[in-house]
Write an enzyme that holds these catalytic residues in place. Structure first.
Site, PDB file in Angstrom:
ATOM      1  N   GLU A  61       0.826  -1.210   0.000  1.00 14.12           N
ATOM      2  CA  GLU A  61       0.000   0.000   0.000  1.00 14.12           C
ATOM      3  C   GLU A  61       0.857   1.256   0.000  1.00 14.12           C
ATOM      4  OE1 GLU A  61      -4.051   1.938   1.688  1.00 14.12           O
ATOM      5  OE2 GLU A  61      -3.618  -0.174   2.013  1.00 14.12           O
ATOM      6  N   GLY A  81      -5.944   4.988  -0.392  1.00 15.90           N
ATOM      7  CA  GLY A  81      -6.191   3.615  -0.802  1.00 15.90           C
ATOM      8  C   GLY A  81      -7.597   3.206  -0.415  1.00 15.90           C
ATOM      9  N   VAL A  89       2.582 -15.941  -2.032  1.00 19.20           N
ATOM     10  CA  VAL A  89       2.928 -17.167  -2.751  1.00 19.20           C
ATOM     11  C   VAL A  89       4.194 -17.841  -2.241  1.00 19.20           C
ATOM     12  CG1 VAL A  89       1.685 -16.493  -4.843  1.00 19.20           C
ATOM     13  CG2 VAL A  89       4.089 -15.874  -4.604  1.00 19.20           C
ATOM     14  N   GLY A 107      -6.623   6.935 -13.966  1.00 20.48           N
ATOM     15  CA  GLY A 107      -7.707   7.808 -14.369  1.00 20.48           C
ATOM     16  C   GLY A 107      -7.682   9.113 -13.596  1.00 20.48           C
TER      17      GLY A 107
END
Length: 138
Positions: A61, A81, A89, A107
């Site tokens: 973040e 955020g 993983v 955007g």
């Protein structure tokens, strides 16, 4: 973009924050990415002596939100955020992990980032997606 000045500015923002506590440091920036590193030590362990997923999420973040901030006028806009998803993983016990944020969508009011968390050997540790909202400062 003056890479050195940008890194100094980003790292100065870390003072007296969670980022300073976790020893997150911005190490590289370009026109389409931001990279920060975080040491893996007992400060960021979970009980099994491996990197805590929450610390990994904080790195993700941090790097993704700061990446958004580089693309907006921070005098008039603020980045927050609003959604973070993360898949772990591989585990890691020592060294450094690096968060590399690359844009999926930039955007006017939302930004979407892919953040890869890798170790020093470039092994994928976690893959993240962060959505940021860009708001007017009040």
């Amino acid at each position: 973009m003056d890479k050195e000045k940008t890194l100094i500015t980003l790292n100065n923002l870390n003072k007296n924050t969670l980022m300073e506590t976790l020893e997150i440091e911005f190490v590289d920036v370009g026109l389409d990415f931001v990279t920060a590193k975080m040491p893996v030590n007992s400060k960021v362990y979970q009980p099994y002596g491996i990197l805590h997923g929450g610390a990994t999420a904080a790195l993700a973040e941090t790097v993704g939100s700061c990446a958004s901030a580089l693309f907006v006028d921070t005098k008039t806009k603020i980045v927050k955020g609003i959604e973070l998803s993360i898949n772990h993983v591989k585990s890691v016990k020592e060294g450094y992990v690096f968060g590399i944020a690359k844009p999926i969508h930039k955007g006017r009011t939302t930004h979407l980032w892919e953040i890869k968390i890798v170790d020093e050997k470039d092994n994928l540790i976690s893959i993240c997606k962060l959505t940021n909202i860009v708001l007017d400062k009040k």
